[in-house]
Design a protein around this motif. Sequence first.
Motif, PDB file in Angstrom:
ATOM      1  N   ASN A 194       1.308   7.326  -0.512  1.00 33.32           N
ATOM      2  CA  ASN A 194       2.254   8.235  -0.624  1.00 33.32           C
ATOM      3  C   ASN A 194       1.607   9.170  -1.904  1.00 33.32           C
ATOM      4  OD1 ASN A 194       4.475   9.703  -0.217  1.00 33.32           O
ATOM      5  ND2 ASN A 194       5.487   8.652  -2.084  1.00 33.32           N
ATOM      6  N   GLY A 195       1.153   8.291  -2.871  1.00 34.45           N
ATOM      7  CA  GLY A 195       0.655   8.992  -3.980  1.00 34.45           C
ATOM      8  C   GLY A 195      -0.721   9.880  -3.879  1.00 34.45           C
ATOM      9  N   LEU A 196      -1.485   9.302  -2.757  1.00 36.30           N
ATOM     10  CA  LEU A 196      -2.723  10.218  -2.486  1.00 36.30           C
ATOM     11  C   LEU A 196      -2.254  11.459  -1.886  1.00 36.30           C
ATOM     12  CD1 LEU A 196      -4.992   7.677  -0.841  1.00 36.30           C
ATOM     13  CD2 LEU A 196      -5.437   8.664  -2.967  1.00 36.30           C
ATOM     14  N   ILE A 197      -1.249  11.593  -1.208  1.00 33.23           N
ATOM     15  CA  ILE A 197      -0.944  12.888  -0.378  1.00 33.23           C
ATOM     16  C   ILE A 197      -0.111  13.525  -1.831  1.00 33.23           C
ATOM     17  CG2 ILE A 197       0.671  14.026   1.115  1.00 33.23           C
ATOM     18  CD1 ILE A 197      -1.785  12.478   2.240  1.00 33.23           C
ATOM     19  N   ASN A 255       0.797  -1.281   0.129  1.00 30.90           N
ATOM     20  CA  ASN A 255       0.053   0.058   0.060  1.00 30.90           C
ATOM     21  C   ASN A 255       0.883   1.220   0.027  1.00 30.90           C
ATOM     22  OD1 ASN A 255      -2.431  -1.377  -0.170  1.00 30.90           O
ATOM     23  ND2 ASN A 255      -2.519  -1.412   2.294  1.00 30.90           N
ATOM     24  N   HIS A 256       2.163   1.000   0.177  1.00 36.66           N
ATOM     25  CA  HIS A 256       3.036   2.373   0.216  1.00 36.66           C
ATOM     26  C   HIS A 256       3.057   3.461  -0.838  1.00 36.66           C
ATOM     27  CE1 HIS A 256       6.604   4.764   1.135  1.00 36.66           C
ATOM     28  NE2 HIS A 256       6.910   4.609  -0.304  1.00 36.66           N
ATOM     29  N   SER A 257       2.760   2.792  -2.153  1.00 44.24           N
ATOM     30  CA  SER A 257       2.794   3.696  -3.319  1.00 44.24           C
ATOM     31  C   SER A 257       1.353   4.288  -3.301  1.00 44.24           C
ATOM     32  CB  SER A 257       2.888   2.985  -4.571  1.00 44.24           C
ATOM     33  OG  SER A 257       4.239   2.263  -4.593  1.00 44.24           O
ATOM     34  N   ASP A 263      -6.296  10.058   5.104  1.00 43.55           N
ATOM     35  CA  ASP A 263      -5.131   9.884   4.052  1.00 43.55           C
ATOM     36  C   ASP A 263      -3.897  10.396   4.612  1.00 43.55           C
ATOM     37  OD1 ASP A 263      -6.747   8.707   2.139  1.00 43.55           O
ATOM     38  OD2 ASP A 263      -6.961  10.706   0.991  1.00 43.55           O
ATOM     39  N   LEU A 264      -3.900  11.578   5.403  1.00 44.86           N
ATOM     40  CA  LEU A 264      -2.667  12.211   5.962  1.00 44.86           C
ATOM     41  C   LEU A 264      -2.366  11.225   7.123  1.00 44.86           C
ATOM     42  CD1 LEU A 264      -0.960  14.584   5.622  1.00 44.86           C
ATOM     43  CD2 LEU A 264      -2.459  15.999   7.251  1.00 44.86           C
ATOM     44  N   MET A 265      -3.248  10.835   8.024  1.00 44.80           N
ATOM     45  CA  MET A 265      -2.732   9.947   9.121  1.00 44.80           C
ATOM     46  C   MET A 265      -2.096   8.541   8.454  1.00 44.80           C
ATOM     47  SD  MET A 265      -6.132  10.664  11.271  1.00 44.80           S
ATOM     48  CE  MET A 265      -6.130   9.595  12.604  1.00 44.80           C
ATOM     49  N   ASN A 266      -2.687   8.119   7.565  1.00 41.46           N
ATOM     50  CA  ASN A 266      -2.232   6.635   7.017  1.00 41.46           C
ATOM     51  C   ASN A 266      -0.516   7.152   6.431  1.00 41.46           C
ATOM     52  OD1 ASN A 266      -4.576   5.608   7.376  1.00 41.46           O
ATOM     53  ND2 ASN A 266      -5.207   5.568   5.294  1.00 41.46           N
ATOM     54  N   PRO A 272      11.966   9.682  -1.914  1.00 40.60           N
ATOM     55  CA  PRO A 272      10.775  10.238  -2.456  1.00 40.60           C
ATOM     56  C   PRO A 272       9.633  10.554  -1.295  1.00 40.60           C
ATOM     57  CG  PRO A 272      11.190   8.391  -3.720  1.00 40.60           C
ATOM     58  CD  PRO A 272      12.212   8.362  -2.576  1.00 40.60           C
ATOM     59  N   THR A 273       9.364   9.772  -0.449  1.00 40.70           N
ATOM     60  CA  THR A 273       8.655   9.794   0.784  1.00 40.70           C
ATOM     61  C   THR A 273       8.914  11.149   1.661  1.00 40.70           C
ATOM     62  OG1 THR A 273       8.120   7.221   0.857  1.00 40.70           O
ATOM     63  CG2 THR A 273       7.294   8.588   2.523  1.00 40.70           C
ATOM     64  N   VAL A 274      10.262  11.156   1.765  1.00 38.32           N
ATOM     65  CA  VAL A 274      10.580  12.219   2.658  1.00 38.32           C
ATOM     66  C   VAL A 274      10.591  13.583   2.037  1.00 38.32           C
ATOM     67  CG1 VAL A 274      12.734  13.299   3.766  1.00 38.32           C
ATOM     68  CG2 VAL A 274      12.477  10.859   4.061  1.00 38.32           C
ATOM     69  N   ASN A 275      10.636  13.661   0.712  1.00 40.83           N
ATOM     70  CA  ASN A 275      10.579  14.648  -0.207  1.00 40.83           C
ATOM     71  C   ASN A 275       8.923  15.101  -0.139  1.00 40.83           C
ATOM     72  OD1 ASN A 275      12.961  15.446  -1.276  1.00 40.83           O
ATOM     73  ND2 ASN A 275      12.687  13.908  -3.031  1.00 40.83           N
ATOM     74  N   THR A 276       7.947  14.064  -0.006  1.00 40.05           N
ATOM     75  CA  THR A 276       6.491  14.592   0.203  1.00 40.05           C
ATOM     76  C   THR A 276       6.550  14.919   1.661  1.00 40.05           C
ATOM     77  OG1 THR A 276       6.111  12.754  -1.367  1.00 40.05           O
ATOM     78  CG2 THR A 276       4.040  13.524   0.148  1.00 40.05           C
ATOM     79  N   LEU A 277       6.964  14.384   2.533  1.00 33.11           N
ATOM     80  CA  LEU A 277       6.884  14.750   3.932  1.00 33.11           C
ATOM     81  C   LEU A 277       7.250  16.301   4.067  1.00 33.11           C
ATOM     82  CD1 LEU A 277       6.386  13.969   6.971  1.00 33.11           C
ATOM     83  CD2 LEU A 277       8.708  13.260   7.037  1.00 33.11           C
ATOM     84  N   LEU A 278       8.605  16.677   3.676  1.00 34.58           N
ATOM     85  CA  LEU A 278       8.855  17.837   3.723  1.00 34.58           C
ATOM     86  C   LEU A 278       8.148  19.049   3.157  1.00 34.58           C
ATOM     87  CD1 LEU A 278      12.711  17.310   3.077  1.00 34.58           C
ATOM     88  CD2 LEU A 278      11.396  17.334   5.426  1.00 34.58           C
ATOM     89  N   SER A 279       7.322  18.547   2.162  1.00 38.39           N
ATOM     90  CA  SER A 279       6.445  19.569   1.584  1.00 38.39           C
ATOM     91  C   SER A 279       5.301  20.106   2.555  1.00 38.39           C
ATOM     92  CB  SER A 279       5.540  18.894   0.303  1.00 38.39           C
ATOM     93  OG  SER A 279       6.809  18.965  -0.530  1.00 38.39           O
ATOM     94  N   ILE A 280       5.009  19.181   3.499  1.00 35.64           N
ATOM     95  CA  ILE A 280       4.142  19.189   4.820  1.00 35.64           C
ATOM     96  C   ILE A 280       4.721  19.798   5.986  1.00 35.64           C
ATOM     97  CG2 ILE A 280       2.203  18.193   6.000  1.00 35.64           C
ATOM     98  CD1 ILE A 280       2.353  15.906   3.923  1.00 35.64           C
ATOM     99  N   CYS A 281       5.978  19.297   6.094  1.00 40.39           N
ATOM    100  CA  CYS A 281       6.531  19.476   7.511  1.00 40.39           C
ATOM    101  C   CYS A 281       7.965  19.984   7.120  1.00 40.39           C
ATOM    102  CB  CYS A 281       6.602  18.568   8.520  1.00 40.39           C
ATOM    103  SG  CYS A 281       5.043  18.027   8.961  1.00 40.39           S
ATOM    104  N   PRO A 282       8.418  21.102   6.482  1.00 39.18           N
ATOM    105  CA  PRO A 282       9.614  21.429   6.360  1.00 39.18           C
ATOM    106  C   PRO A 282      10.719  21.585   7.465  1.00 39.18           C
ATOM    107  CG  PRO A 282       8.165  23.310   5.528  1.00 39.18           C
ATOM    108  CD  PRO A 282       7.103  22.178   6.364  1.00 39.18           C
ATOM    109  N   LYS A 283      10.178  21.688   8.499  1.00 35.21           N
ATOM    110  CA  LYS A 283      11.233  21.562   9.748  1.00 35.21           C
ATOM    111  C   LYS A 283      11.896  20.265   9.882  1.00 35.21           C
ATOM    112  CE  LYS A 283       9.218  25.614  12.268  1.00 35.21           C
ATOM    113  NZ  LYS A 283       8.610  25.868  13.568  1.00 35.21           N
ATOM    114  N   LEU A 284      11.476  19.191   9.389  1.00 33.70           N
ATOM    115  CA  LEU A 284      12.021  17.881   9.329  1.00 33.70           C
ATOM    116  C   LEU A 284      13.215  17.605   8.411  1.00 33.70           C
ATOM    117  CD1 LEU A 284       8.646  15.703   9.869  1.00 33.70           C
ATOM    118  CD2 LEU A 284      10.299  16.528  11.396  1.00 33.70           C
ATOM    119  N   SER A 285      13.703  18.713   7.670  1.00 34.48           N
ATOM    120  CA  SER A 285      14.612  18.554   6.598  1.00 34.48           C
ATOM    121  C   SER A 285      15.746  17.961   7.145  1.00 34.48           C
ATOM    122  CB  SER A 285      15.180  20.056   6.135  1.00 34.48           C
ATOM    123  OG  SER A 285      15.636  20.766   7.238  1.00 34.48           O
ATOM    124  N   PHE A 286      16.107  17.920   8.615  1.00 34.07           N
ATOM    125  CA  PHE A 286      17.415  16.893   8.996  1.00 34.07           C
ATOM    126  C   PHE A 286      17.129  15.580   8.686  1.00 34.07           C
ATOM    127  CE2 PHE A 286      14.127  17.328  12.323  1.00 34.07           C
ATOM    128  CZ  PHE A 286      14.021  15.736  12.906  1.00 34.07           C
TER     129      PHE A 286
END
Length: 235
Positions: free
Chosen positions: A91-94, A86-88, A125-128, A196-210
Amino acid sequence: NIDIAAILLSALLHDNGQMGFNNNFMINSKSELSLIYNDINVLENYHASEGYKAIQKYDLLKIDASKHKIFRQRLISMIIATDPVNHSKVNGLIKNKLANKNEEENNDVIKCILNEQKLVEDQQDLMNFFISFSDTAHSCKDFEITFEWTSRLMEEFWHQGDIEKKLELPVSFLCERKDAYVGKGQIGFIQAIILPTVNTLLSICPKLSFFMDKLDDNISKWNNYLEEIEKNKSK
């Protein structure tokens, strides 16, 4: 807040009762669980079921009866989202929601993801997405930690491969000891799945760039690990 409770408990219980095999093994071995769950998200359905039983048995949840249904839906959906198949989709939904943000030039990322007309669905979707990412995020930790987790995971995979051979079943992906090349596999996993998942995550939470710094560092250290193996082979 029932959403926070659902997130925390799904993280706690998403591998509840794990027996050291993956869904491919459960299906190919015609296990009882694969028959119960009709080969669909076999282990994740089992974890969700056993997890909810634990919640009820130990009375972990103190919410109104009227909120139990939405909590249960949240919990089950997040645990099902941790199935690698279910990963793709998760991630794709977000990513699609974020693409809409770019088209609309909307600076409020969360508002873009959470549509008021389908708020509960978009929240899910976001929680998933967060739970699915967290389930595979050991590569975003210090190398010593990710190396330890990788070693344990590979031992589990190889044990499954040994059992599959004994049962004369096809050996599942990554479960063949003689073909194991751990460092190379981890670099591929980071580049193809985690980055690719982290790139999506950083679009939502830029402070997680570390997280990105940790990934770059771990790729470098996995390459060093491979170089050491090659040096030892040549001695």
